[in-house]
Design an enzyme around this catalytic site. Sequence first.
Site, PDB file in Angstrom:
ATOM      1  N   THR A  42      32.502  41.068  40.668  1.00 13.60           N
ATOM      2  CA  THR A  42      31.636  41.822  39.765  1.00 13.60           C
ATOM      3  C   THR A  42      31.455  41.114  38.430  1.00 13.60           C
ATOM      4  OG1 THR A  42      33.546  43.099  39.004  1.00 13.60           O
ATOM      5  CG2 THR A  42      32.240  44.040  40.791  1.00 13.60           C
ATOM      6  N   ARG A  46      36.317  33.687  39.205  1.00 15.78           N
ATOM      7  CA  ARG A  46      37.520  33.613  38.378  1.00 15.78           C
ATOM      8  C   ARG A  46      38.675  33.046  39.178  1.00 15.78           C
ATOM      9  NH1 ARG A  46      37.922  39.483  35.252  1.00 15.78           N
ATOM     10  NH2 ARG A  46      35.882  39.427  34.216  1.00 15.78           N
ATOM     11  N   SER A 144      37.089  36.931  30.959  1.00 12.83           N
ATOM     12  CA  SER A 144      37.216  38.212  30.262  1.00 12.83           C
ATOM     13  C   SER A 144      38.647  38.424  29.763  1.00 12.83           C
ATOM     14  CB  SER A 144      36.743  39.351  31.168  1.00 12.83           C
ATOM     15  OG  SER A 144      36.635  40.560  30.462  1.00 12.83           O
ATOM     16  N   LYS A 154      30.375  33.097  34.738  1.00 14.64           N
ATOM     17  CA  LYS A 154      29.405  34.045  35.278  1.00 14.64           C
ATOM     18  C   LYS A 154      27.997  33.655  34.848  1.00 14.64           C
ATOM     19  CE  LYS A 154      30.429  37.491  31.642  1.00 14.64           C
ATOM     20  NZ  LYS A 154      30.787  38.904  31.382  1.00 14.64           N
ATOM     21  N   ASP A 303      38.468  42.212  23.914  1.00 13.98           N
ATOM     22  CA  ASP A 303      39.069  41.250  24.825  1.00 13.98           C
ATOM     23  C   ASP A 303      38.533  39.857  24.505  1.00 13.98           C
ATOM     24  OD1 ASP A 303      36.499  41.721  25.717  1.00 13.98           O
ATOM     25  OD2 ASP A 303      37.012  41.601  27.828  1.00 13.98           O
ATOM     26  N   ASP A 305      36.227  37.790  25.605  1.00 11.53           N
ATOM     27  CA  ASP A 305      34.802  37.497  25.451  1.00 11.53           C
ATOM     28  C   ASP A 305      34.067  38.629  24.742  1.00 11.53           C
ATOM     29  OD1 ASP A 305      35.007  39.195  27.719  1.00 11.53           O
ATOM     30  OD2 ASP A 305      33.053  38.523  28.442  1.00 11.53           O
ATOM     31  N   SER A 392      36.475  51.076  32.416  1.00 12.67           N
ATOM     32  CA  SER A 392      37.323  49.969  31.983  1.00 12.67           C
ATOM     33  C   SER A 392      36.991  49.496  30.569  1.00 12.67           C
ATOM     34  CB  SER A 392      37.206  48.801  32.964  1.00 12.67           C
ATOM     35  OG  SER A 392      35.852  48.403  33.111  1.00 12.67           O
TER      36      SER A 392
END
Length: 544
Positions: A42, A46, A144, A154, A303, A305, A392
């Site tokens: 999503t 990573r 992230s 991404k 966080d 980014d 989240s």
Amino acid sequence: MHPRAGQTALAEDLIDLDALLGAYESVVPDIADPGQRVVFGTSGHRGSSLDGAFNQTHILAIAQSIADYRAAQGIDGPLFIGRDTHALSEPAFRTTIQVLVANGVEVLIDSGDGFTPTPAVSHAILTHNRTGRRQADGVLITPSHNPPRDGGLKYNPPSGGPAGSEATAAIAARANQLIEGGLSEVKRLPFDQAQAAAGRFDFMTAYVDDLDSVLDLDAIRETGVRIGADPLGGAAVAYWGRIAERWGLDLTVVNAAVDPRWAFMPLDADGKIRMDCSSPSAMAGLIGMMQGGSAYDVAFGNDADADRHGIVTPGGGLMNPNHFLAAAIAYLFAHRPGWGPQVAVGKTLVSSSMIDRVVAGLGRRLLETPVGFKHFVPGLLDGTVGFGGEESAGASFLRRDGTVWSTDKDGLILCLLAAEIQARTGAGADRLYADLTDRYGAPAYARIDAPADRAQKARLAALSPSDVTATTLAGQPIADILTQAPGNGEPIGGLKVVTADAWFAARPSGTEDVYKIYAESFLGPDHLAQVQTEAKAVVAAALC
């Protein structure tokens, strides 16, 4: 809970940067191993170089695949590229530029050679594309909030938000094909040559100078809201100071440290270093600062980014992400007269049903989607969705005039919204949420994991409502069984079961042999525990 959760990391918790960066160059992935193939989840691809999951080979192939994809789609405008402060972001950034420039892509990198938050890239793409000229897209080098050992990449198409499944599947498939072919089709220039050929763009000025179009910064300044901002060592580190200076805010950057090992971070609940601004353990430093007579009216963190937000109240309480989303929605739709009456609210199906009740009380339409911010992109882009948020702690919303601001998660504007709420209402977002519970009830919400092997996870992702034979859940009749999101009809990759006062959703983990059970009850914690217990039984029966 790890015994040292919330305590500052020790030397033995820190990554070996030389080993991590060396593995990026030297480790050649074995793509016969599913864990070492290019896989877009999503939030992009990573992994860690130490695991053979994020290495130079992967980035060479992904960058070439993106160049091929955008050419096939007729995307011939500039490509904006940003990176965060993870150790692997720098070499991945360099590799990506080498390939894209070699393919004739007009690459735009930060003019100050700085770190770039995800929302600043989305904002840049959309601002450029509003001109109607050649369409731009973007690449973000970030995993992230993932631990320091990880890297991520991404792709954001001209819509400005996360690419859809059709695009990411095509990019991943082509990248794996390139790796299987020994990278013989990958074009690459020396870095110095590629860097010299790349264009420059002032992401920070473009983003910061436009903030008053999405927020009431005058109210924050004029009421003198005192703000403490902690970028958690991430890409927002230089942005908060610029925001304070540009808009005259009483804002202090309480931690300006940048360390790719994140040695200053408290450990997360599982004992790992993770820059998760929704975690009380990871946010222990900011929480402690706000306890016992802090000088700030509100504090917040982001966080790595800056696509997520964490809001800390004066008493030192970290607002639950679901609580802040509900409060933000209630506030925005009461204070944005430029948003039309048909503008909807977007939420993921594992976000709190408090949002459903707030939206119904507002007389607005609810758009309930699968997990993944990409599902909010069309509505934010055309202004039919005023706010899109995930449980989240990721969200974005429209400009004050009802036009698009960002189609990716924007932790910066959500943090500043907490200050705007304080300024315009005279109370914090926590007080606003408390008022909502007085009106709609106080839900208990939690997420737990249950074991499941690969076959069981595949079965769970493919369930249909007819596979559920239960008629009640925790003493209430089952009102709805969902395997497709009601907002857009997309498969949810799992199951959601709903009653009048409770629900649970079960989704397979993409990385572990477990499935996740999200559950909520408006009848209290004991009823929530009953929902969780029966959820396992319902899923087990459906998987038989």
